[in-house]
Design an enzyme around this catalytic site. Structure first.
Site, PDB file in Angstrom:
ATOM      1  N   TYR A 126       0.807  -1.131  -0.173  1.00 19.53           N
ATOM      2  CA  TYR A 126       0.043   0.138   0.012  1.00 19.53           C
ATOM      3  C   TYR A 126       0.781   1.286   0.079  1.00 19.53           C
ATOM      4  O   TYR A 126       0.706   2.118  -0.719  1.00 19.53           O
ATOM      5  CB  TYR A 126      -0.879  -0.094   1.182  1.00 19.53           C
ATOM      6  CG  TYR A 126      -1.499   1.586   1.669  1.00 19.53           C
ATOM      7  CD1 TYR A 126      -2.194   1.942   0.713  1.00 19.53           C
ATOM      8  CD2 TYR A 126      -1.187   1.812   2.894  1.00 19.53           C
ATOM      9  CE1 TYR A 126      -2.994   2.990   1.194  1.00 19.53           C
ATOM     10  CE2 TYR A 126      -1.813   2.937   3.180  1.00 19.53           C
ATOM     11  CZ  TYR A 126      -2.620   3.889   2.327  1.00 19.53           C
ATOM     12  OH  TYR A 126      -3.220   4.930   2.543  1.00 19.53           O
TER      13      TYR A 126
ATOM     14  N   HIS B 260     -11.242   8.057   9.406  1.00 17.87           N
ATOM     15  CA  HIS B 260     -10.107   8.384   8.526  1.00 17.87           C
ATOM     16  C   HIS B 260      -9.894   9.599   8.142  1.00 17.87           C
ATOM     17  O   HIS B 260     -10.801  10.710   7.898  1.00 17.87           O
ATOM     18  CB  HIS B 260     -10.598   7.389   7.246  1.00 17.87           C
ATOM     19  CG  HIS B 260      -9.210   7.021   6.386  1.00 17.87           C
ATOM     20  ND1 HIS B 260      -8.583   7.787   5.866  1.00 17.87           N
ATOM     21  CD2 HIS B 260      -8.560   5.799   6.293  1.00 17.87           C
ATOM     22  CE1 HIS B 260      -7.429   7.275   4.976  1.00 17.87           C
ATOM     23  NE2 HIS B 260      -7.466   5.967   5.524  1.00 17.87           N
ATOM     24  N   GLY B 261      -8.690   9.968   7.852  1.00 17.23           N
ATOM     25  CA  GLY B 261      -8.187  11.352   7.260  1.00 17.23           C
ATOM     26  C   GLY B 261      -9.005  11.589   5.926  1.00 17.23           C
ATOM     27  O   GLY B 261      -9.192  10.704   5.181  1.00 17.23           O
ATOM     28  N   ASP B 262      -9.220  12.842   5.385  1.00 18.58           N
ATOM     29  CA  ASP B 262      -9.918  13.105   4.227  1.00 18.58           C
ATOM     30  C   ASP B 262      -9.043  13.245   2.987  1.00 18.58           C
ATOM     31  O   ASP B 262      -9.172  13.457   2.078  1.00 18.58           O
ATOM     32  CB  ASP B 262     -10.505  14.123   4.458  1.00 18.58           C
ATOM     33  CG  ASP B 262      -9.934  15.527   4.554  1.00 18.58           C
ATOM     34  OD1 ASP B 262      -8.872  15.243   4.781  1.00 18.58           O
ATOM     35  OD2 ASP B 262     -10.581  16.612   4.685  1.00 18.58           O
TER      36      ASP B 262
ATOM     37  N   THR C 115      -4.346  16.464   8.701  1.00 18.01           N
ATOM     38  CA  THR C 115      -3.218  17.543   9.231  1.00 18.01           C
ATOM     39  C   THR C 115      -2.208  17.544   8.387  1.00 18.01           C
ATOM     40  O   THR C 115      -1.501  16.494   8.223  1.00 18.01           O
ATOM     41  CB  THR C 115      -2.821  17.187  10.858  1.00 18.01           C
ATOM     42  OG1 THR C 115      -4.026  16.786  11.411  1.00 18.01           O
ATOM     43  CG2 THR C 115      -2.236  18.209  11.470  1.00 18.01           C
TER      44      THR C 115
ATOM     45  N   ASP D 242      26.725  -6.514 -24.001  1.00 19.92           N
ATOM     46  CA  ASP D 242      26.925  -6.861 -22.820  1.00 19.92           C
ATOM     47  C   ASP D 242      27.694  -7.867 -22.533  1.00 19.92           C
ATOM     48  O   ASP D 242      27.742  -9.176 -22.532  1.00 19.92           O
ATOM     49  CB  ASP D 242      25.241  -7.475 -22.637  1.00 19.92           C
ATOM     50  CG  ASP D 242      25.163  -8.281 -21.182  1.00 19.92           C
ATOM     51  OD1 ASP D 242      25.962  -7.798 -20.235  1.00 19.92           O
ATOM     52  OD2 ASP D 242      24.195  -8.815 -21.081  1.00 19.92           O
TER      53      ASP D 242
HETATM   54  C1  SPV Z   1      20.755  -9.004 -17.330  1.00 22.71           C
HETATM   55  O1  SPV Z   1      19.699  -8.573 -17.358  1.00 22.71           O
HETATM   56  O2  SPV Z   1      21.880  -8.530 -17.608  1.00 22.71           O
HETATM   57  C2  SPV Z   1      20.967 -10.492 -17.234  1.00 22.71           C
HETATM   58  C3  SPV Z   1      19.640 -11.482 -17.410  1.00 22.71           C
HETATM   59  O3  SPV Z   1      22.017 -10.973 -16.830  1.00 22.71           O
HETATM   60  S1  SPV Z   1      19.773 -12.099 -19.007  1.00 22.71           S
HETATM   61  O4  SPV Z   1      19.920 -10.989 -19.841  1.00 22.71           O
HETATM   62  O5  SPV Z   1      18.570 -12.832 -19.342  1.00 22.71           O
HETATM   63  O6  SPV Z   1      21.037 -12.859 -19.171  1.00 22.71           O
HETATM   64 MG    MG Z   2      23.517  -9.634 -17.145  1.00 22.80          MG
END
Ligand code: SPV
Ligand code: MG
Length: 431
Positions: free
Chosen positions: A43, A89-91, A122, A204
């Site tokens: 919440y 409850h507060g409004d 408040t 990557d």
């Molecule tokens: C990333 O998000 O960099 C991960 C997950 O390592 S994956 O891309 O699925 O390898």
């Molecule tokens: Mg990764």
């Protein structure tokens, strides 16, 4: 004597709460419901004070006759069990989540009887300062770091979304969905190597260095309070990994996940289409053990990511590795798969859980995306990471805008698909 009920979801009692109790007292005998941890997280925000202490705080308020724990955000259980004559409850019903609660209370008063009494909320400098101080505290490294371990005990599965900037961090922090009477939000953030690199236009392959990755963490941390899991790729050389562990702990990151690969790391979603080498169990276990030895705080987690299914080395290999990495000190295991169906991940979870009841399991349903959080949790998974969806959502939208402007030689045609700057700005807090 009439009965009055009011619910508190707070870590401090301020003048606003005292005012509510004063007003409630005029109507009858006062019961305060203290919202339980899991409901609080959905919440509002993560509790800074334990439930036990929040109960004690409520009991100590003059004028309070009874204190109970309210388990759910909605009031069905309260009405069914207590049949209060008044709900006070507060409004302050501005947020959609608050409006859903108001609708629920009105519905229940129609069903059970009783009346909703709304008291002017408040809102003064002291109350606002209190609120800001609580948010500030949540963002502090000491508190933020331990939050993942706490969450693991509080929620069935820790819902984690990828972030790669301050803005995506804000989305993870503030997005709340109200679906009928169900209110939900993300628990945690993932700093993905894939998205952090892609955002910089780089592959990557552990090319983006740690200093730059840490900068991304800082950008996210500056504007958020939720815990962070860092994608540490292979962890690099063991001699370097131990320094990474210390830096992440100091920053307030909750966990690092490192994958059992060696040599040039490529993204797992390439699987066996590219050359990737899995590290030996001995070498990777030694890296985990060295990281755990270097770690100073008790709450930081080092999670071992197993690539056996990605590299098609089989379930037995995955399970052997899980056993060995846990024995080496890993605080959790992540199992990854690039199949369309979740079967092999669920099989791993079932088999691992049958022999290890408690070590957290992390899953990343990017390709097997039809599986639900509930199903994953039922098989023993504890953390579900949505690893790249925000980046993948942004790229086609941006490309579309770029193409439209080029095609029409003006920006009018794309404008209706763009978020008004005013709406973006409201995401950003000003001091
Ligand atoms: C990333 O998000 O960099 C991960 C997950 O390592 S994956 O891309 O699925 O390898
Ligand atoms: Mg990764």
């Amino acid at each position: 004597m009439k009965t009055v009920y009011t619910c508190f979801c707070t870590d401090v009692i301020h003048e606003g709460h005292l005012n509510i109790i004063n007003e409630a007292k005029k109507l009858g005998s006062v019961t305060v419901g203290v919202l339980a941890d899991a409901a609080s997280i959905r919440y509002n925000r993560f509790p800074l004070v334990s439930l036990e202490d929040r109960v004690k705080m409520a009991e100590a308020i003059p004028g309070v006759d009874h204190v109970v724990i309210q388990n759910e955000i909605m009031y069905d259980e309260v009405f069914a069990q207590l049949h209060p004559d008044y709900i006070v409850h507060g409004d302050n019903w501005e947020l959609p989540s608050m409006q859903a609660i108001r609708r629920n209370i009105i519905k229940l008063t129609e069903q059970y009887g009783g009346e909703l009494v709304e008291i002017p909320y408040t809102q003064n400098d002291a109350v606002q300062k209190n609120d800001r101080q609580m948010i500030e505290k949540l963002a502090m490294p000491e508190f933020r770091r331990g939050r993942l371990r706490k969450l693991l005990k509080m929620v069935p599965i820790v819902k984690t979304i990828e972030v790669h900037s301050g803005l995506t961090g804000l989305l993870a922090e503030k997005t709340v969905v109200v679906d009928g009477e169900v209110i939900d939000q993300f628990d945690c953030m993932w700093i993905s190597s894939l998205c952090d690199s892609t955002e910089k236009g780089k592959p990557d392959i552990e090319l983006v260095d740690m200093t730059s990755r840490f900068r991304t963490i800082e950008d996210v941390m500056e504007v958020t309070t939720k815990p962070i899991i860092f994608d540490g790729d292979t962890g690099g050389l063991t001699e370097h990994f131990v320094y990474t562990v210390r830096s992440l702990e100091r920053m307030g990151v909750s966990a690092v996940i490192i994958e059992d690969k060696t040599g040039l790391k490529k993204n797992s979603l390439f699987g066996t289409e590219v050359v990737q080498t899995q590290a030996s169990i001995e070498d990777f276990s030694a890296k985990i053990a060295a990281g755990k030895k270097a770690q100073l705080s008790d709450d930081f987690m080092i999670i071992a990511r197993i690539e056996s299914l990605i590299l098609e080395h089989g379930m037995e290999d995955a399970l052997n590795r899980a056993r060995a990495f846990v024995a080496a000190g890993a605080d959790g295991v992540m199992i990854h798969s690039r199949r369309k169906e979740p079967d092999e991940v669920l099989e791993f979870c079932d088999k691992f859980r049958s022999e290890n009841k408690h070590t957290p399991i992390v899953v990343v349903p990017s390709s097997y995306n039809s599986v639900s959080e509930e199903e994953l949790a039922a098989h023993g998974a504890n953390i579900c990471i949505y690893a790249n969806q925000l980046l993948r959502a942004a790229f086609p939208a941006m490309e579309n805008a770029a193409k439209s402007i080029l095609k029409h030689h003006r920006a009018k045609e794309i404008d209706s698909e763009l978020m008004p700057i005013k709406d973006i700005i409201t995401l950003i807090d000003e001091l």
